[in-house]
Every structure is written in C-alpha cells, then in structure tokens.
Design a protein around this motif. Structure first.
Motif, PDB file in Angstrom:
ATOM      1  N   SER A  86      18.113   6.570  76.106  1.00 13.68           N
ATOM      2  CA  SER A  86      19.425   6.592  76.770  1.00 13.68           C
ATOM      3  C   SER A  86      20.472   5.875  75.927  1.00 13.68           C
ATOM      4  CB  SER A  86      19.330   5.955  78.155  1.00 13.68           C
ATOM      5  OG  SER A  86      19.126   4.556  78.080  1.00 13.68           O
ATOM      6  N   ILE A  87      20.088   4.776  75.284  1.00 19.87           N
ATOM      7  CA  ILE A  87      21.018   4.030  74.430  1.00 19.87           C
ATOM      8  C   ILE A  87      21.430   4.872  73.229  1.00 19.87           C
ATOM      9  CG2 ILE A  87      21.265   2.011  72.930  1.00 19.87           C
ATOM     10  CD1 ILE A  87      19.395   0.514  74.846  1.00 19.87           C
ATOM     11  N   ILE A  88      20.457   5.561  72.633  1.00 19.69           N
ATOM     12  CA  ILE A  88      20.743   6.428  71.486  1.00 19.69           C
ATOM     13  C   ILE A  88      21.700   7.537  71.882  1.00 19.69           C
ATOM     14  CG2 ILE A  88      19.733   8.107  69.879  1.00 19.69           C
ATOM     15  CD1 ILE A  88      17.192   6.361  69.897  1.00 19.69           C
ATOM     16  N   PHE A  89      21.445   8.171  73.031  1.00 21.42           N
ATOM     17  CA  PHE A  89      22.309   9.251  73.515  1.00 21.42           C
ATOM     18  C   PHE A  89      23.717   8.725  73.805  1.00 21.42           C
ATOM     19  CE2 PHE A  89      18.725  11.889  73.635  1.00 21.42           C
ATOM     20  CZ  PHE A  89      19.089  13.178  74.018  1.00 21.42           C
ATOM     21  N   LEU A  90      23.811   7.534  74.412  1.00 24.13           N
ATOM     22  CA  LEU A  90      25.108   6.964  74.759  1.00 24.13           C
ATOM     23  C   LEU A  90      25.926   6.665  73.502  1.00 24.13           C
ATOM     24  CD1 LEU A  90      26.788   5.901  77.233  1.00 24.13           C
ATOM     25  CD2 LEU A  90      25.905   3.636  76.648  1.00 24.13           C
ATOM     26  N   ILE A  91      25.294   6.047  72.506  1.00 18.64           N
ATOM     27  CA  ILE A  91      25.987   5.715  71.262  1.00 18.64           C
ATOM     28  C   ILE A  91      26.399   6.972  70.510  1.00 18.64           C
ATOM     29  CG2 ILE A  91      25.733   4.635  68.989  1.00 18.64           C
ATOM     30  CD1 ILE A  91      23.879   2.580  70.303  1.00 18.64           C
ATOM     31  N   THR A  92      25.486   7.945  70.443  1.00 18.21           N
ATOM     32  CA  THR A  92      25.783   9.202  69.745  1.00 18.21           C
ATOM     33  C   THR A  92      26.951   9.922  70.388  1.00 18.21           C
ATOM     34  OG1 THR A  92      23.451   9.449  69.124  1.00 18.21           O
ATOM     35  CG2 THR A  92      24.840  11.417  68.997  1.00 18.21           C
ATOM     36  N   ASN A  93      26.948   9.967  71.724  1.00 14.81           N
ATOM     37  CA  ASN A  93      28.036  10.640  72.437  1.00 14.81           C
ATOM     38  C   ASN A  93      29.363   9.909  72.234  1.00 14.81           C
ATOM     39  OD1 ASN A  93      28.741  12.762  74.601  1.00 14.81           O
ATOM     40  ND2 ASN A  93      29.571  10.880  75.456  1.00 14.81           N
ATOM     41  N   TYR A  94      29.322   8.580  72.179  1.00 15.60           N
ATOM     42  CA  TYR A  94      30.546   7.816  71.943  1.00 15.60           C
ATOM     43  C   TYR A  94      31.126   8.141  70.567  1.00 15.60           C
ATOM     44  CZ  TYR A  94      33.760   3.990  71.063  1.00 15.60           C
ATOM     45  OH  TYR A  94      34.884   3.267  70.749  1.00 15.60           O
ATOM     46  N   ILE A  95      30.268   8.200  69.569  1.00 11.68           N
ATOM     47  CA  ILE A  95      30.733   8.518  68.207  1.00 11.68           C
ATOM     48  C   ILE A  95      31.374   9.899  68.163  1.00 11.68           C
ATOM     49  CG2 ILE A  95      29.984   8.944  65.833  1.00 11.68           C
ATOM     50  CD1 ILE A  95      27.799   6.835  66.290  1.00 11.68           C
ATOM     51  N   ILE A  96      30.733  10.865  68.840  1.00 10.10           N
ATOM     52  CA  ILE A  96      31.265  12.235  68.863  1.00 10.10           C
ATOM     53  C   ILE A  96      32.621  12.270  69.568  1.00 10.10           C
ATOM     54  CG2 ILE A  96      30.913  14.562  69.792  1.00 10.10           C
ATOM     55  CD1 ILE A  96      27.893  14.098  69.422  1.00 10.10           C
ATOM     56  N   GLN A  97      32.721  11.628  70.734  1.00 12.21           N
ATOM     57  CA  GLN A  97      33.970  11.623  71.488  1.00 12.21           C
ATOM     58  C   GLN A  97      35.056  10.848  70.736  1.00 12.21           C
ATOM     59  OE1 GLN A  97      34.255  11.192  75.650  1.00 12.21           O
ATOM     60  NE2 GLN A  97      32.105  11.561  76.044  1.00 12.21           N
ATOM     61  N   TYR A  98      34.676   9.758  70.081  1.00 12.97           N
ATOM     62  CA  TYR A  98      35.657   8.954  69.348  1.00 12.97           C
ATOM     63  C   TYR A  98      36.279   9.760  68.214  1.00 12.97           C
ATOM     64  CZ  TYR A  98      37.689   4.943  66.940  1.00 12.97           C
ATOM     65  OH  TYR A  98      38.565   4.060  66.363  1.00 12.97           O
ATOM     66  N   LYS A  99      35.458  10.539  67.542  1.00 12.47           N
ATOM     67  CA  LYS A  99      35.965  11.373  66.457  1.00 12.47           C
ATOM     68  C   LYS A  99      36.908  12.455  66.988  1.00 12.47           C
ATOM     69  CE  LYS A  99      32.144  10.753  63.182  1.00 12.47           C
ATOM     70  NZ  LYS A  99      31.042  11.433  62.448  1.00 12.47           N
ATOM     71  N   LYS A 100      36.631  12.945  68.188  1.00 14.13           N
ATOM     72  CA  LYS A 100      37.479  14.000  68.758  1.00 14.13           C
ATOM     73  C   LYS A 100      38.844  13.468  69.159  1.00 14.13           C
ATOM     74  CE  LYS A 100      33.875  17.049  70.612  1.00 14.13           C
ATOM     75  NZ  LYS A 100      33.302  17.634  71.858  1.00 14.13           N
ATOM     76  N   VAL A 101      38.879  12.256  69.702  1.00 17.16           N
ATOM     77  CA  VAL A 101      40.144  11.729  70.214  1.00 17.16           C
ATOM     78  C   VAL A 101      40.918  10.917  69.185  1.00 17.16           C
ATOM     79  CG1 VAL A 101      39.241  11.653  72.564  1.00 17.16           C
ATOM     80  CG2 VAL A 101      39.109   9.604  71.131  1.00 17.16           C
ATOM     81  N   ASN A 102      40.277  10.581  68.080  1.00 18.80           N
ATOM     82  CA  ASN A 102      40.930   9.732  67.079  1.00 18.80           C
ATOM     83  C   ASN A 102      41.833  10.578  66.167  1.00 18.80           C
ATOM     84  OD1 ASN A 102      41.490   7.288  65.925  1.00 18.80           O
ATOM     85  ND2 ASN A 102      39.820   7.396  64.436  1.00 18.80           N
TER      86      ASN A 102
END
Length: 220
Positions: free
Chosen positions: A204-220
């Motif tokens: 769950s931690i891996i999925f949460l971090i991975t999803n954050y990185i993906i979303q951060y790249k989209k909104v940045n």
C-alpha cells in the motif's frame, strides 16, 4: 495549502472528537478490571466504537470526498485561486495524518485481530496494519486521477467489502492452494502471517508513493 489543510480538518471534526474520546479513555483499561457487569458493559461499548471507527474510517478519503461535494468537488475547488499541487499535497497530508492517528489510537486498545484458523493453523491479521493499508490504497485505487476526484465506478461500500473481506479471503485461499499444489504442510501457513500483515502494508505504501509521483508530475 494551509487553508486547504484547515478545510480538511474542519470537515473531519466528528472524527477528531471520537479520536479524542478514545485517546482520553484508553488509560482506563489499565486501571479498571473487567470483572463486573458495569465494566463489561463499558468495555463492550468501547469495543463497538472501535469497530465502528476501524470499519467506517477505512478509506476515510471517501468520506472526505463526500463532504466536499462528491464528483463536483474537484471542479469547484479547482476553480478557486489555489494550485492543483497544493490540493494534491493537502489531501495526501490529510490522508496520512488521519490514518496514522487512527491506527495509533486503535493500537492503544486490545482490539481483536482478524483471525484465520484451521486445525493447527492460526493467522492473525493485525488491525492497525490493515487499517493503514486499506486507507493508503484508497487514493491509488479510487482517486488515482486527482486526489479529490473519485472514480465514478468505485463506491465506498464496494471498496470496503473488497478490501476488508474479499481480498483477505482470496489471499488465504491462494496461499492454501499453493501449499497444497506443492505438497507443503499446511502448518507452514503460520509463517505467512508476517506477509499478510507487513506485505499488504508495504504494498500500500509503494502504491501510495507511486501514485503521488504520477499525480505530482501531471499537476506540476
């Protein structure tokens, strides 16, 4: 982002009240013996509250999304003078904060763990670990596009059923099938207990971090 965090905290005021009450009464279990009708009733009430918190607050991001206004929440708050990155960070901080506080309070009590048992086999799925994992999976699964925009085909009730019942049952059945397929003693299932507890949490931690990185790249 400060105002967004304040907004999220205010929307969880009743959760904070429940957490505060549980935190205040937690020391009582150390000094009050469970040997009278009154204390047994009190312990039963506390157990019901803990069960309520552990189930209802699993995937509490769904509840926050509901209070924000469901599907239209992201469109509304996205139109305000706040950046998408601030919204993303605020929601992740809120998720992690409330999840860790909730898990910490649950760990203060002697909460019965989920148990899978057969003959000499006994597996305990520790509640605080599963509580954290289920909450951490919520964003990558149901809010993977934007942290305030829920996938329309995933409901809160369905998420709880899948995460609390279906996945644990399937995991145990698959493990049993593998042991039987390779003719391994079923008592070896005892050694899989850390995998069910820590493995699910780590994933769950891996999925949460991975999803954050993906979303951060989209909104940045």
């Amino acid at each position: 982002m400060k105002n967004l965090l304040i907004r999220n905290v205010k929307l969880r005021k009743w959760t904070i009240v429940i957490y505060a009450i549980l935190l205040l009464i937690s020391p009582l279990q150390l000094v009050i013996e469970n040997n009278s009708i009154i204390t047994k009733v009190m312990y039963s009430l506390v157990a019901m509250i803990l069960l309520f918190v552990s189930v209802l607050d699993s995937g509490h991001t769904f509840r926050l999304n509901s209070k924000l206004g469901h599907a239209k929440a992201y469109d509304f708050f996205g139109s305000l003078p706040v950046s998408k990155k601030e919204m993303l960070n605020a929601n992740y901080i809120t998720l992690i904060l409330f999840t860790l506080i909730g898990a910490g309070i649950l760990s203060l009590f002697n909460v019965p763990n989920s148990n899978v048992a057969a003959s000499d086999i006994n597996i305990d799925i520790t509640l605080p670990y599963s509580y954290i994992a289920i909450n951490f999976f919520a964003i990558p699964i149901a809010f993977k596009k934007y942290s305030e925009q829920k996938s329309e085909n995933i409901s809160y009730l369905m998420y709880l059923l899948v995460m609390l019942l279906i996945i644990p049952i399937i995991a145990v059945l698959v493990t049993l099938a593998v042991l039987m397929l390779f003719n391994i003693k079923l008592t070896m299932l005892d050694y899989f207990e850390p995998v069910f507890n820590y493995g699910f949490l780590a994933l769950s931690i891996i999925f949460l971090i991975t999803n954050y990185i993906i979303q951060y790249k989209k909104v940045n």
